[in-house]
Design a protein around this motif. Structure first.
Motif, PDB file in Angstrom:
ATOM      1  N   CYS A  41       4.188  10.538  12.358  1.00  0.00           N
ATOM      2  CA  CYS A  41       5.315  10.246  11.751  1.00  0.00           C
ATOM      3  C   CYS A  41       5.070  10.314  10.056  1.00  0.00           C
ATOM      4  O   CYS A  41       5.742   9.765   9.303  1.00  0.00           O
ATOM      5  CB  CYS A  41       5.850   8.742  12.051  1.00  0.00           C
ATOM      6  N   ARG A  42       4.509  11.323   9.847  1.00  0.00           N
ATOM      7  CA  ARG A  42       4.465  11.737   8.583  1.00  0.00           C
ATOM      8  C   ARG A  42       5.874  12.368   8.002  1.00  0.00           C
ATOM      9  O   ARG A  42       6.538  12.870   8.679  1.00  0.00           O
ATOM     10  CB  ARG A  42       3.384  12.771   8.463  1.00  0.00           C
ATOM     11  N   THR A  43       5.974  11.641   6.856  1.00  0.00           N
ATOM     12  CA  THR A  43       7.497  12.123   6.319  1.00  0.00           C
ATOM     13  C   THR A  43       7.148  12.725   4.730  1.00  0.00           C
ATOM     14  O   THR A  43       8.314  13.526   4.479  1.00  0.00           O
ATOM     15  CB  THR A  43       8.029  10.810   6.052  1.00  0.00           C
ATOM     16  N   VAL A  44       6.112  12.872   4.046  1.00  0.00           N
ATOM     17  CA  VAL A  44       5.934  13.358   2.828  1.00  0.00           C
ATOM     18  C   VAL A  44       4.864  14.624   3.306  1.00  0.00           C
ATOM     19  O   VAL A  44       3.611  14.145   3.712  1.00  0.00           O
ATOM     20  CB  VAL A  44       5.538  12.550   1.724  1.00  0.00           C
ATOM     21  N   PHE A  45       4.900  15.666   2.843  1.00  0.00           N
ATOM     22  CA  PHE A  45       4.176  16.816   3.229  1.00  0.00           C
ATOM     23  C   PHE A  45       3.020  17.148   2.050  1.00  0.00           C
ATOM     24  O   PHE A  45       3.361  18.083   1.620  1.00  0.00           O
ATOM     25  CB  PHE A  45       4.877  18.085   3.743  1.00  0.00           C
ATOM     26  N   HIS A  46       2.562  16.069   1.635  1.00  0.00           N
ATOM     27  CA  HIS A  46       1.479  16.017   0.603  1.00  0.00           C
ATOM     28  C   HIS A  46       0.534  15.098   0.926  1.00  0.00           C
ATOM     29  O   HIS A  46       0.972  13.918   1.002  1.00  0.00           O
ATOM     30  CB  HIS A  46       2.214  15.990  -0.898  1.00  0.00           C
ATOM     31  N   ALA A  47      -0.848  15.543   1.052  1.00  0.00           N
ATOM     32  CA  ALA A  47      -1.782  14.586   1.736  1.00  0.00           C
ATOM     33  C   ALA A  47      -1.836  13.318   0.836  1.00  0.00           C
ATOM     34  O   ALA A  47      -1.575  13.466  -0.415  1.00  0.00           O
ATOM     35  CB  ALA A  47      -3.035  15.378   1.602  1.00  0.00           C
ATOM     36  N   HIS A  48      -1.842  12.311   1.616  1.00  0.00           N
ATOM     37  CA  HIS A  48      -2.002  11.052   0.924  1.00  0.00           C
ATOM     38  C   HIS A  48      -2.672  10.038   1.771  1.00  0.00           C
ATOM     39  O   HIS A  48      -2.216  10.024   2.791  1.00  0.00           O
ATOM     40  CB  HIS A  48      -0.621  10.378   0.521  1.00  0.00           C
ATOM     41  N   LEU A  49      -3.312   9.075   1.054  1.00  0.00           N
ATOM     42  CA  LEU A  49      -4.202   8.052   1.720  1.00  0.00           C
ATOM     43  C   LEU A  49      -3.262   6.702   1.159  1.00  0.00           C
ATOM     44  O   LEU A  49      -3.444   6.510   0.241  1.00  0.00           O
ATOM     45  CB  LEU A  49      -5.551   8.036   0.985  1.00  0.00           C
ATOM     46  N   HIS A  50      -3.227   6.146   2.386  1.00  0.00           N
ATOM     47  CA  HIS A  50      -2.555   4.704   2.308  1.00  0.00           C
ATOM     48  C   HIS A  50      -3.779   3.609   2.094  1.00  0.00           C
ATOM     49  O   HIS A  50      -4.868   3.624   2.869  1.00  0.00           O
ATOM     50  CB  HIS A  50      -1.737   4.259   3.336  1.00  0.00           C
ATOM     51  N   VAL A  51      -3.848   2.696   1.103  1.00  0.00           N
ATOM     52  CA  VAL A  51      -4.663   1.618   0.936  1.00  0.00           C
ATOM     53  C   VAL A  51      -3.910   0.417   1.395  1.00  0.00           C
ATOM     54  O   VAL A  51      -2.844   0.121   0.453  1.00  0.00           O
ATOM     55  CB  VAL A  51      -5.018   1.522  -0.281  1.00  0.00           C
ATOM     56  N   LEU A  52      -4.261  -0.179   2.382  1.00  0.00           N
ATOM     57  CA  LEU A  52      -3.159  -1.379   2.791  1.00  0.00           C
ATOM     58  C   LEU A  52      -4.309  -2.656   3.173  1.00  0.00           C
ATOM     59  O   LEU A  52      -5.518  -2.431   3.365  1.00  0.00           O
ATOM     60  CB  LEU A  52      -2.731  -1.089   4.278  1.00  0.00           C
ATOM     61  N   GLY A  53      -3.678  -3.752   2.517  1.00  0.00           N
ATOM     62  CA  GLY A  53      -4.449  -5.126   2.572  1.00  0.00           C
ATOM     63  C   GLY A  53      -3.789  -6.147   1.781  1.00  0.00           C
ATOM     64  O   GLY A  53      -2.672  -6.128   1.656  1.00  0.00           O
ATOM     65  N   GLY A  54      -4.680  -7.100   1.494  1.00  0.00           N
ATOM     66  CA  GLY A  54      -4.065  -8.281   0.756  1.00  0.00           C
ATOM     67  C   GLY A  54      -3.516  -9.348   1.737  1.00  0.00           C
ATOM     68  O   GLY A  54      -2.988 -10.266   1.317  1.00  0.00           O
ATOM     69  N   GLU A  55      -3.674  -9.056   3.045  1.00  0.00           N
ATOM     70  CA  GLU A  55      -3.190  -9.882   4.072  1.00  0.00           C
ATOM     71  C   GLU A  55      -4.007  -9.729   5.412  1.00  0.00           C
ATOM     72  O   GLU A  55      -4.510  -8.424   5.539  1.00  0.00           O
ATOM     73  CB  GLU A  55      -1.788  -9.831   4.300  1.00  0.00           C
ATOM     74  N   GLN A  56      -3.810 -10.409   6.275  1.00  0.00           N
ATOM     75  CA  GLN A  56      -4.277 -10.305   7.531  1.00  0.00           C
ATOM     76  C   GLN A  56      -3.613  -9.180   8.223  1.00  0.00           C
ATOM     77  O   GLN A  56      -2.226  -9.295   8.349  1.00  0.00           O
ATOM     78  CB  GLN A  56      -4.376 -11.262   8.640  1.00  0.00           C
ATOM     79  N   LEU A  57      -3.959  -7.931   8.603  1.00  0.00           N
ATOM     80  CA  LEU A  57      -3.439  -6.922   9.185  1.00  0.00           C
ATOM     81  C   LEU A  57      -3.297  -6.883  10.530  1.00  0.00           C
ATOM     82  O   LEU A  57      -4.087  -7.525  11.214  1.00  0.00           O
ATOM     83  CB  LEU A  57      -3.913  -5.451   8.626  1.00  0.00           C
ATOM     84  N   THR A  58      -2.219  -6.411  11.187  1.00  0.00           N
ATOM     85  CA  THR A  58      -2.073  -6.537  12.786  1.00  0.00           C
ATOM     86  C   THR A  58      -3.218  -5.280  13.437  1.00  0.00           C
ATOM     87  O   THR A  58      -3.672  -4.369  12.832  1.00  0.00           O
ATOM     88  CB  THR A  58      -0.783  -6.167  13.202  1.00  0.00           C
TER      89      THR A  58
END
Length: 113
Positions: free
Chosen positions: A92-109
């Protein structure tokens, strides 16, 4: 790349909330966060996706290092965080420029479906 959203953000043509910057990377807050902390780390030069980044191991390492630095800045380095690259249609990529998501700050599912 003229049409690329992230290239326009890097150029300053579209505003963003910057979190961290190096000579080769720029990190900014996602406008549609999926967790309390959701920061995107992008290479300053246009690369379409992680497949392309595999041909540039030093840049890939710089993105990961910047991601760890973002986790530290955001106060989630010790509590835990997730890195995600979305590559290809099934991701489900929507932007065609490589990018790393950094996710956190809460309990992730659970990850995946």
């Amino acid at each position: 790349m003229a049409d690329c959203l992230f290239c326009k953000i890097i150029a300053g043509d579209i505003p963003s909330t910057g979190v961290h910057e190096t000579d080769t990377t720029y990190a900014f807050r996602d406008i549609n966060p999926q967790s309390r902390v959701h920061v995107l780390v992008v290479p300053k030069n246009h690369h379409e996706d992680a497949n392309e980044l595999a041909n540039h191991p030093n840049l890939l390492a710089a993105l990961l290092k910047a991601g760890v630095e973002v986790a530290d800045i955001e106060g989630i380095k010790d509590s835990g965080y997730r890195f995600v690259f979305n590559t290809g249609d099934d991701a489900c990529r929507t932007v065609f420029h490589a990018h790393l998501h950094v996710l956190g700050g809460e309990q992730l599912t659970d990850f995946g479906r």
